[in-house]
Design a protein around this motif. Structure first.
Motif, PDB file in Angstrom:
ATOM      1  N   TYR A 138      46.640  -6.574  49.967  1.00 37.72           N
ATOM      2  CA  TYR A 138      46.801  -6.525  50.963  1.00 37.72           C
ATOM      3  C   TYR A 138      46.696  -5.041  50.875  1.00 37.72           C
ATOM      4  CZ  TYR A 138      47.890  -6.261  56.058  1.00 37.72           C
ATOM      5  OH  TYR A 138      48.139  -5.984  57.197  1.00 37.72           O
ATOM      6  N   GLY A 139      47.338  -3.958  50.610  1.00 35.42           N
ATOM      7  CA  GLY A 139      46.911  -2.769  50.125  1.00 35.42           C
ATOM      8  C   GLY A 139      45.125  -2.579  49.914  1.00 35.42           C
ATOM      9  N   ALA A 140      44.936  -2.886  48.897  1.00 38.40           N
ATOM     10  CA  ALA A 140      43.808  -2.648  48.156  1.00 38.40           C
ATOM     11  C   ALA A 140      42.540  -2.897  48.897  1.00 38.40           C
ATOM     12  CB  ALA A 140      43.506  -3.533  47.111  1.00 38.40           C
ATOM     13  N   GLN A 141      42.419  -4.366  49.423  1.00 37.49           N
ATOM     14  CA  GLN A 141      41.729  -4.985  50.687  1.00 37.49           C
ATOM     15  C   GLN A 141      41.363  -3.743  51.393  1.00 37.49           C
ATOM     16  OE1 GLN A 141      39.325  -7.210  49.601  1.00 37.49           O
ATOM     17  NE2 GLN A 141      40.248  -8.453  48.126  1.00 37.49           N
ATOM     18  N   THR A 142      42.374  -4.190  52.208  1.00 39.39           N
ATOM     19  CA  THR A 142      42.356  -2.708  53.638  1.00 39.39           C
ATOM     20  C   THR A 142      41.730  -1.101  53.134  1.00 39.39           C
ATOM     21  OG1 THR A 142      44.721  -3.714  54.199  1.00 39.39           O
ATOM     22  CG2 THR A 142      43.746  -1.502  55.152  1.00 39.39           C
ATOM     23  N   PHE A 197      41.456   4.156  57.112  1.00 41.26           N
ATOM     24  CA  PHE A 197      42.221   3.210  56.385  1.00 41.26           C
ATOM     25  C   PHE A 197      43.725   2.525  57.368  1.00 41.26           C
ATOM     26  CE2 PHE A 197      47.025   1.965  54.021  1.00 41.26           C
ATOM     27  CZ  PHE A 197      45.766   0.717  53.497  1.00 41.26           C
ATOM     28  N   LEU A 198      43.997   3.175  58.627  1.00 36.81           N
ATOM     29  CA  LEU A 198      44.975   3.226  59.481  1.00 36.81           C
ATOM     30  C   LEU A 198      44.131   2.446  60.465  1.00 36.81           C
ATOM     31  CD1 LEU A 198      47.313   6.552  60.484  1.00 36.81           C
ATOM     32  CD2 LEU A 198      48.061   4.222  59.327  1.00 36.81           C
ATOM     33  N   ALA A 238      55.527  -7.143  54.601  1.00 33.00           N
ATOM     34  CA  ALA A 238      53.974  -7.056  53.585  1.00 33.00           C
ATOM     35  C   ALA A 238      52.558  -5.499  54.480  1.00 33.00           C
ATOM     36  CB  ALA A 238      52.989  -8.212  53.747  1.00 33.00           C
ATOM     37  N   ALA A 239      52.703  -5.850  55.543  1.00 27.42           N
ATOM     38  CA  ALA A 239      52.458  -4.354  56.471  1.00 27.42           C
ATOM     39  C   ALA A 239      52.340  -3.536  56.077  1.00 27.42           C
ATOM     40  CB  ALA A 239      51.533  -5.265  57.205  1.00 27.42           C
ATOM     41  N   LEU A 240      53.854  -3.222  56.339  1.00 24.28           N
ATOM     42  CA  LEU A 240      54.961  -1.775  56.287  1.00 24.28           C
ATOM     43  C   LEU A 240      54.623  -1.538  54.635  1.00 24.28           C
ATOM     44  CD1 LEU A 240      56.956  -2.080  58.607  1.00 24.28           C
ATOM     45  CD2 LEU A 240      55.559  -0.958  58.562  1.00 24.28           C
ATOM     46  N   ILE A 241      54.979  -2.603  53.429  1.00 22.07           N
ATOM     47  CA  ILE A 241      54.835  -1.847  52.041  1.00 22.07           C
ATOM     48  C   ILE A 241      53.348  -1.762  51.785  1.00 22.07           C
ATOM     49  CG2 ILE A 241      54.790  -3.232  50.122  1.00 22.07           C
ATOM     50  CD1 ILE A 241      57.118  -4.902  51.042  1.00 22.07           C
ATOM     51  N   SER A 242      52.024  -2.312  52.310  1.00 20.11           N
ATOM     52  CA  SER A 242      50.994  -1.893  52.110  1.00 20.11           C
ATOM     53  C   SER A 242      51.039  -0.873  52.310  1.00 20.11           C
ATOM     54  CB  SER A 242      49.445  -2.880  52.396  1.00 20.11           C
ATOM     55  OG  SER A 242      49.264  -2.804  53.813  1.00 20.11           O
ATOM     56  N   LEU A 243      51.099  -0.406  53.299  1.00 19.58           N
ATOM     57  CA  LEU A 243      51.027   1.205  54.247  1.00 19.58           C
ATOM     58  C   LEU A 243      51.250   1.970  53.069  1.00 19.58           C
ATOM     59  CD1 LEU A 243      49.739   2.518  56.274  1.00 19.58           C
ATOM     60  CD2 LEU A 243      51.788   2.210  58.532  1.00 19.58           C
ATOM     61  N   PRO A 269      49.718   5.968  49.071  1.00 18.99           N
ATOM     62  CA  PRO A 269      50.075   8.138  49.365  1.00 18.99           C
ATOM     63  C   PRO A 269      49.441   7.701  47.788  1.00 18.99           C
ATOM     64  CG  PRO A 269      51.511   7.678  50.827  1.00 18.99           C
ATOM     65  CD  PRO A 269      50.668   6.297  50.516  1.00 18.99           C
ATOM     66  N   TRP A 270      49.768   6.576  47.294  1.00 20.32           N
ATOM     67  CA  TRP A 270      49.557   6.375  45.754  1.00 20.32           C
ATOM     68  C   TRP A 270      48.631   5.272  45.227  1.00 20.32           C
ATOM     69  CZ3 TRP A 270      54.314   5.587  48.255  1.00 20.32           C
ATOM     70  CH2 TRP A 270      55.449   6.805  47.960  1.00 20.32           C
ATOM     71  N   SER A 271      47.795   4.309  46.722  1.00 22.42           N
ATOM     72  CA  SER A 271      47.193   4.086  46.204  1.00 22.42           C
ATOM     73  C   SER A 271      46.975   3.129  44.575  1.00 22.42           C
ATOM     74  CB  SER A 271      46.155   5.087  46.489  1.00 22.42           C
ATOM     75  OG  SER A 271      45.818   5.239  47.028  1.00 22.42           O
ATOM     76  N   PRO A 272      48.335   2.348  44.312  1.00 20.46           N
ATOM     77  CA  PRO A 272      47.874   1.967  42.981  1.00 20.46           C
ATOM     78  C   PRO A 272      47.019   1.107  42.721  1.00 20.46           C
ATOM     79  CG  PRO A 272      50.229   0.925  44.507  1.00 20.46           C
ATOM     80  CD  PRO A 272      49.120   2.319  45.388  1.00 20.46           C
ATOM     81  N   TRP A 273      46.610   0.530  43.419  1.00 20.12           N
ATOM     82  CA  TRP A 273      45.030  -0.133  43.629  1.00 20.12           C
ATOM     83  C   TRP A 273      43.985   0.984  42.562  1.00 20.12           C
ATOM     84  CZ3 TRP A 273      47.336  -0.383  48.187  1.00 20.12           C
ATOM     85  CH2 TRP A 273      47.260   0.782  48.580  1.00 20.12           C
ATOM     86  N   GLU A 274      44.385   1.928  42.686  1.00 21.44           N
ATOM     87  CA  GLU A 274      43.278   2.861  41.921  1.00 21.44           C
ATOM     88  C   GLU A 274      43.906   3.529  40.232  1.00 21.44           C
ATOM     89  OE1 GLU A 274      42.402   6.352  44.560  1.00 21.44           O
ATOM     90  OE2 GLU A 274      42.049   4.565  45.636  1.00 21.44           O
TER      91      GLU A 274
END
Length: 478
Positions: free
Chosen positions: A115-119, A156-157, A358-363, A367-372
């Protein structure tokens, strides 16, 4: 279906069997246009297209892979139509009324990460458009927030908030969004493909790209064999099938709203083998045309749109890729996590509540952007456990129960699916054995051959399902 005295710890309005079945073939078709037509999907489709080596090889590898996807999605989709329940509730039949939270939370962890990675990917498409302005480019390069570009954080926001708006009114809003976004994305993709082919002056399938350049550009797709070889074609098909591992589990979250199995079949037929072949073809042709025009292998569509001379086309492309990525996030990640979290505490967490979690976890992860980072390997490791889960659930539904489930019992704390205090030990033994061969051995040891990892999900399905069947042999209800 009207439930009789469902247990509060297992039931809420969102988890109950679907009361309204309004999704026809067109809506099911658009589940797949929303799921596939994203920045990540485009990258993988273009990479696999080029690795096929020729148009015939492409039709064979992607065609076979797409037909397998169609078959597997039909298995879980039909279960959704017949029972009307979402994935975590269906999992109760094999893992137990409370044990089902384990596969549900595994799916939710993967959903939150992606969810975070796609956002972030959709936000990146907007950034690529905005920095065409010198002032915004300077802002992007000089202003930072929490270790990231301030412009990236703002985008992102914006994308993050837009996704929340889509699900405000539940699954019916999701359907309406898909029915609009799916066709719109297709039209714009075709416009961009035609534009680049005309500008390139040729229609090709990547043969002009030097092999060393091609191999380097597509390394992220995970296919190590030489492009066009039999080993490459096998790996391309396997990678394409495995890409949908998460949806094999929770496609019933959508199919439960289908009018009937015929609507599901037609929607899947057009949305999977037909749509998948067409999407890969358009992505591949666009990428090869872009190589002719710009002299680079640009597998990421936002990188292509950033080079457009036409501001109109650049805006059109950026907005299209952002909308497409919103689509897959809603389908593959938001809806699944919403039901999965709701299943843990049904009396306290609704569908919307689970989605907000889920949305709050992705937000919080931004800051760490673990998908990167290397964390992606951890999530892929967790995700590979989806193979054994899928195998266990399908063996239970089709081979053990012969497609017959007492739906009301799925909501009874002390009913048929209580097993051992709400946990089905045999299912977890099978899951553990499956994980060893799908995830642990290929990731942490050299015991298995190097190619095993490419097919790890398949081994997980087969081994997990076989062990479960052996343990359940002759025992239909316990």
């Amino acid at each position: 279906m009207k439930l009789v005295n469902p247990s509060p710890s297992l039931h809420n309005e969102d988890l109950a069997p679907a009361a309204e079945r309004k999704w026809g073939a067109f809506s099911i078709f658009n589940v797949w246009t929303s799921d596939v037509h994203s920045l990540w999907g485009y990258y993988l489709a273009a990479s696999l297209f080029l690795l096929c080596g020729s148009f015939i090889n492409f039709v064979i590898a992607i065609g076979i892979g797409s037909m397998v996807i169609f078959f597997l999605m039909s298995l879980v989709g039909n279960a959704g139509v017949r029972t009307g329940v979402p994935f975590p509730v269906l999992a109760r039949a094999s893992f137990g009324t409370f044990g089902a939270n384990a596969p549900a939370l595994i799916r939710a962890v993967v959903a939150c990460f992606w969810y975070g990675a796609q956002t972030a990917a959709a936000a990146g498409a907007l950034v690529a458009l905005l920095i065409r302005s010198p002032a915004l480019l300077e802002f992007h390069q000089t202003s930072t927030f929490m270790g990231h570009s301030s412009l990236m954080f703002i985008c992102f926001l914006v994308v993050w908030g837009a996704q929340l708006l889509i699900i405000q009114n539940g699954m019916e809003t999701v359907r309406k969004f898909q029915d609009w976004a799916g066709p719109a994305v297709w039209i714009v993709m075709l416009v961009l493909a035609v534009y680049l082919v005309i500008k390139a002056g040729t229609f090709s399938f990547g043969s002009e790209i030097p092999q060393d350049v091609l191999i380097a550009a597509t390394a992220g797709a995970g296919v190590t064999a030489l492009p066009g070889s039999f080993a490459a074609l096998m790996a391309v098909a396997a990678t394409w099938i495995t890409y949908f591992a998460a949806l094999y589990l929770n496609f019933c979250d959508f199919s439960r709203y289908a009018k009937d199995e015929e609507s599901l079949r037609r929607g899947n037929l057009w949305g999977l083998p037909v749509n998948l072949l067409a999407f890969c073809l358009v992505a591949g042709v666009t990428t090869t045309a872009a190589y002719t025009v710009y002299g680079e292998v640009l597998l990421h569509p936002e990188a292509i749109s950033a080079k457009f001379d036409s501001l109109f086309l650049a805006i059109l492309a950026a907005l299209t890729f952002a909308v497409a990525t919103l689509g897959i996030n809603v389908v593959a990640n938001f809806v699944s996590a919403a039901f999965d979290f709701s299943n843990v505490f049904p009396s306290k967490i609704s569908f919307k509540g689970g989605g907000y979690i889920a949305a709050l976890i992705s937000l919080a992860l931004f800051p760490w952007s673990p998908w990167e980072t290397g964390a992606a390997n951890f999530v892929n490791f967790i995700g590979s456990t989806m193979g054994p889960i899928f195998g266990i659930m399908m063996v239970d539904y089709y081979l053990i129960r012969k497609s017959q489930i007492d739906v009301n019992a799925l909501y009874q704390e002390h009913g048929e699916f209580r097993f051992q205090n709400g946990w089905h030990v045999k299912a977890f033994i099978a899951l553990g054995v499956g994980i060893i061969f799908s995830s642990i051995l290929p990731t942490f040891t050299n015991v298995l051959p190097a190619w095993w990892g490419t097919y790890g999900w398949f081994f997980g399905v087969g081994i997990g399902g076989a062990v479960y069947y052996a343990l359940r042999q002759g025992q239909a209800k316990v």
